[in-house]
Design an enzyme around this catalytic site. Structure first.
Site, PDB file in Angstrom:
ATOM      1  N   GLU A  10      44.817  37.967  46.880  1.00  0.00           N
ATOM      2  CA  GLU A  10      45.383  39.006  47.583  1.00  0.00           C
ATOM      3  C   GLU A  10      44.882  40.268  47.749  1.00  0.00           C
ATOM      4  OE1 GLU A  10      46.243  41.652  45.145  1.00  0.00           O
ATOM      5  OE2 GLU A  10      45.283  40.279  43.835  1.00  0.00           O
ATOM      6  N   GLU A  53      42.350  40.050  44.209  1.00  0.00           N
ATOM      7  CA  GLU A  53      41.431  39.277  45.179  1.00  0.00           C
ATOM      8  C   GLU A  53      41.339  37.706  45.199  1.00  0.00           C
ATOM      9  OE1 GLU A  53      37.654  41.129  45.612  1.00  0.00           O
ATOM     10  OE2 GLU A  53      38.156  43.056  45.899  1.00  0.00           O
TER      11      GLU A  53
END
Length: 354
Positions: free
Chosen positions: A179, A322
């Site tokens: 994300e 991430e």
């Protein structure tokens, strides 16, 4: 329209097969026949058995791997909860797309693809590799009103499900959650507090590196958002809509979609685990498809994993997000399968059993 997205989510949940305990037991028997003391390879053995239970195969093909990075902005940044400005979200999306972020480096090393999805970025982005499925242009400030409508939350979940369906059709067999969204540890802390009962003092961590007065402000924002919106802990979609984020809801869809397609999904850190807990409350049968990759430095992460019933593979004191920790777990998945496939048995090697 709400019913359309609700139907898509319900259909995906209905597709999730019951974990194949018989296949997992077959894998355990095979593991015990290998030239080692039983259980001596620890979590690697457990992963191999879990993969067998997920797929029904002793050594499934997990060569095609993808990390799905969901991106979205958060109106709660108005409250000063992050060390970075909201402009960083679209800037980092372009960094992912050009291959320059940490998750890109680690994915290349693991032989995995990175798919970056704009599900809620507050900017108009164009790039040939961007997957544009925008549901909102950033959420509203949850300290003043609900972050999203219920329809938007369900639509974001549906985006994640549809994306996994597409990737599975293209041959992908294992997924990781990633994300990007400045302010999303604040939303995840609120989700964690509502769904686990952790106090905001317990669920709020340093995020992008805040401490002291800034962390106290973040705790206060989470308290105010929960008090104002009164999210229903028994209704995870209500929680996602009121104090969540579009990218978090998108990851809920990725997790449910992976389970619906009989694929394992490696869960990243704090934010991904908030999504995983919400997914497990929507579809409890999705839990055996989840693999906890690592324990984040975010202080609320342990509580989230415990609430789901997951144990992390590694502890590297990471807190980047991430999908970085989840991508690292691909190496352990590969190792677990290689051991099952290539180790000699006591019988084949002529080794005496203990």
């Amino acid at each position: 329209m709400d019913n359309q997205w609700q139907y898509k989510v319900e259909q995906a949940v209905a597709r999730i097969r019951v974990f194949d305990h018989e296949a997992a037991e077959r894998a355990q028997r095979h593991s015990d026949s290998l030239t080692k003391p039983p259980g001596s390879l620890g979590k690697l053995e457990a992963i191999a058995c879990q993969l067998a239970g997920i797929t029904g195969q002793l050594w499934p093909d997990m060569s095609r791997k993808t990390v799905i990075v969901m991106a979205g902005d958060h109106g709660v940044c108005e409250e000063g909860v992050s060390a970075f400005p909201p402009e960083v979200t679209p800037q980092m999306v372009l960094n992912f797309l050009s291959g320059g972020a940490a998750v890109n480096v680690l994915a290349r090393q693991a032989g995995a693809d990175v798919i970056c999805v704009d599900v809620g970025v507050n900017a108009e982005l164009e790039h040939p590799r961007l997957v544009s499925r925008k549901v909102v242009r950033g959420t509203a400030n949850m300290a003043k009103q609900p972050a999203m409508s219920r329809e938007q939350a369900l639509q974001a979940i549906a985006v994640g499900i549809e994306l996994v369906d597409e990737q599975v059709a293209a041959g992908v067999r294992v997924f990781a959650t990633g994300e990007m969204g400045i302010g999303n540890t604040t939303a995840s802390s609120a989700i964690a507090s509502v769904l686990t009962g952790l106090s905001p003092e317990q669920s709020v961590g340093s995020g992008t590196g805040i401490n002291g007065e800034a962390r106290a402000r973040k705790i206060d924002v989470v308290k105010r958002a929960i008090a104002l919106n009164k999210p229903d802990a028994s209704d995870p979609v209500d929680v996602l809509a009121k104090v969540g984020g579009a990218e978090i809801a998108g990851l809920v869809g990725v997790i449910i979609g992976a389970a619906a397609n009989g694929c394992p999904v490696a869960i990243d850190g704090f934010i991904s685990s908030a999504a995983a807990l919400a997914a497990s409350r929507i579809a409890e049968q999705a839990k055996p498809y989840m693999i906890a990759s690592h324990l984040s430095q975010e202080q609320g992460h342990q509580g989230l994993l415990e609430a789901i019933g997951l144990t992390p593979m590694i502890r590297l004191e990471m807190r980047l997000g991430e999908g970085t920790g989840a991508v690292l777990s691909f190496h352990f998945i590969d190792a677990a399968l290689k051991l099952m496939q290539e180790m000699a048995t006591f019988e084949s090697a002529g080794v005496s059993k203990g």
